[in-house]
Design a protein around this motif. Structure first.
Motif, PDB file in Angstrom:
ATOM      1  N   UNK A  98       0.855  -1.043   0.027  1.00 31.95           N
ATOM      2  CA  UNK A  98      -0.077  -0.026   0.415  1.00 31.95           C
ATOM      3  C   UNK A  98       0.879   1.477   0.033  1.00 31.95           C
ATOM      4  N   UNK A  99       1.941   1.337   0.654  1.00 37.75           N
ATOM      5  CA  UNK A  99       2.710   2.590   0.915  1.00 37.75           C
ATOM      6  C   UNK A  99       3.538   2.878   0.012  1.00 37.75           C
ATOM      7  N   UNK A 100       3.280   4.433  -0.510  1.00 35.15           N
ATOM      8  CA  UNK A 100       4.261   4.777  -1.533  1.00 35.15           C
ATOM      9  C   UNK A 100       5.812   5.185  -1.105  1.00 35.15           C
ATOM     10  N   UNK A 101       6.682   4.750  -1.520  1.00 33.12           N
ATOM     11  CA  UNK A 101       8.095   4.525  -0.936  1.00 33.12           C
ATOM     12  C   UNK A 101       8.392   6.100  -1.017  1.00 33.12           C
ATOM     13  N   UNK A 102       9.172   6.346   0.059  1.00 29.36           N
ATOM     14  CA  UNK A 102       9.440   7.981   0.279  1.00 29.36           C
ATOM     15  C   UNK A 102      11.004   8.258  -0.269  1.00 29.36           C
ATOM     16  N   UNK A 103      11.553   9.250  -0.614  1.00 29.58           N
ATOM     17  CA  UNK A 103      12.974   9.563  -0.861  1.00 29.58           C
ATOM     18  C   UNK A 103      13.844   9.172   0.133  1.00 29.58           C
ATOM     19  N   UNK A 104      13.579   8.982   1.341  1.00 29.40           N
ATOM     20  CA  UNK A 104      14.519   8.762   2.259  1.00 29.40           C
ATOM     21  C   UNK A 104      14.386   7.552   3.002  1.00 29.40           C
TER      22      UNK A 104
END
Length: 260
Positions: A98-104
Motif C-alpha cells: 500500500x505505501x508509496x516509497x519515500x525518497x529517504x
C-alpha cells in the motif's frame, strides 16, 4: 437546530481523528484536553508495540522517520485482524502493498521488516515441531527426511541478518541472501545462512509427494542430477553431513514414521 449525532457517527469521527489528527477534525463535543490524551495514548501504544517487533528497523530509521512511518500506517492502513500479535504482519503488508516509497526510505526497509516479522511469526506460531511427527533418530539416507513446519526457507536481495544502525547497504548484493529461520525445540528462534544447493534440498524435502516420497539418498541423487555432477556418490557423501547438521539444528525433525 441540527439533530445530535448518533453514537456510531461519533465513534467514526473519534476514530478518524485519532488516526489522522491533521486531516480529520475532532468531534466537537469532546474536550480538547481529553482528545489529546486519547490521541497520544493511541499513537504511543501502537508505536511502542511495533518498536518491540521491529527493533532493528526502528534504530535504522531513527525517531523522526519512525514517527512519520507510524503516522502514515495509522492514517492509511485498515487492519484485517484485531489481534495485537498480528500487528507486525499488518505493517509488513502495508509496506509491501500500500505505501508509496519515500525518497529517504532505506532501500532494504521492506525486506528487513519482513525478516524481523518472521521471528515473531515463528515465536507465536501454533505449529508444533513434535517428535510424534517423525522419528528423530531415523536414518536420513534410507528414510524420508521431514522438514520442521517451524523452519522457513527465505531469500532476500539484501543481507538482512547483518543490517543494523552501523551497516545500512544502499544497493542489493550481487547474489541473494538465502536463510532458514526456524524455531527449535527450546522455543528459540534462530537462523542459518545457506547456499543454493541447501535451499534446493530443503525445497525438495518440503515438497515431497505424499504418495511417493523420496528417501534422503534419492533426494540427494536428484540434486546431483540437477547439478550434472560427475560423481553422484560424492554429493551423497557430502549430503549425509548436511542432513545430519540440519537435524541437529531442528530444521529437520528426523524421518517420516511408517504408518501401521
Amino acid at each position: 437546530m441540527p439533530a445530535p449525532a448518533g453514537f456510531a457517527e461519533i465513534q467514526r469521527a473519534f476514530a478518524g481523528h485519532i488516526r489522522d489528527p491533521e486531516g480529520t477534525p475532532a468531534p466537537a463535543d469532546i474536550e480538547a484536553r481529553r482528545m489529546a490524551i486519547y490521541r497520544n495514548l493511541f499513537f504511543n501504544n501502537v508505536s511502542s508495540l511495533l518498536q518491540q517487533g521491529f527493533p532493528v528497523l526502528y534504530r535504522c530509521l531513527g525517531q523522526e522517520r519512525w514517527d512519520a512511518l507510524m503516522r502514515q500506517f495509522l492514517r492509511e492502513h485498515r487492519a484485517t485482524t484485531p489481534l495485537f500479535p498480528a500487528l507486525g504482519q499488518e505493517l509488513v503488508a502495508y509496506l509491501g502493498e500500500e505505501r508509496e516509497a519515500q525518497p529517504d526510505d532505506p532501500p532494504f526497509m521492506l525486506e528487513l521488516a519482513h525478516y524481523e516479522w518472521v521471528e515473531a511469526a515463528l515465536l507465536f506460531s501454533d505449529e508444533e515441531a513434535s517428535p510424534d511427527l517423525a522419528d528423530p533418530n531415523g536414518d536420513l539416507l534410507t528414510g524420508v527426511p521431514m522438514v520442521s513446519p517451524l523452519a522457513w526457507n527465505l531469500s532476500y536481495r539484501f543481507p538482512v541478518h547483518c543490517i543494523g544502525p552501523d551497516f545500512q547497504p544502499q544497493t542489493p548484493d550481487s547474489e541473494p541472501t538465502h536463510l532458514v529461520v526456524y524455531r527449535n525445540r527450546s522455543d528459540e528462534v534462530a537462523f542459518l545462512k545457506i547456499n543454493l544447493v541447501t535451499q534446493r534440498l530443503l525445497q525438495l524435502l518440503k515438497g515431497q509427494d505424499q504418495q511417493d516420497p523420496q528417501t534422503g539418498r534419492e533426494t540427494l541423487k536428484t540434486i546431483a542430477t540437477e547439478l550434472r555432477h560427475p560423481d553422484p556418490e560424492q554429493v551423497i557423501s557430502f549430503g549425509m553431513g548436511l542432513l545430519d547438521d540440519l537435524r541437529q539444528r531442528h530444521i529437520l525433525l528426523g524421518t517420516r514414521r511408517l504408518l501401521g
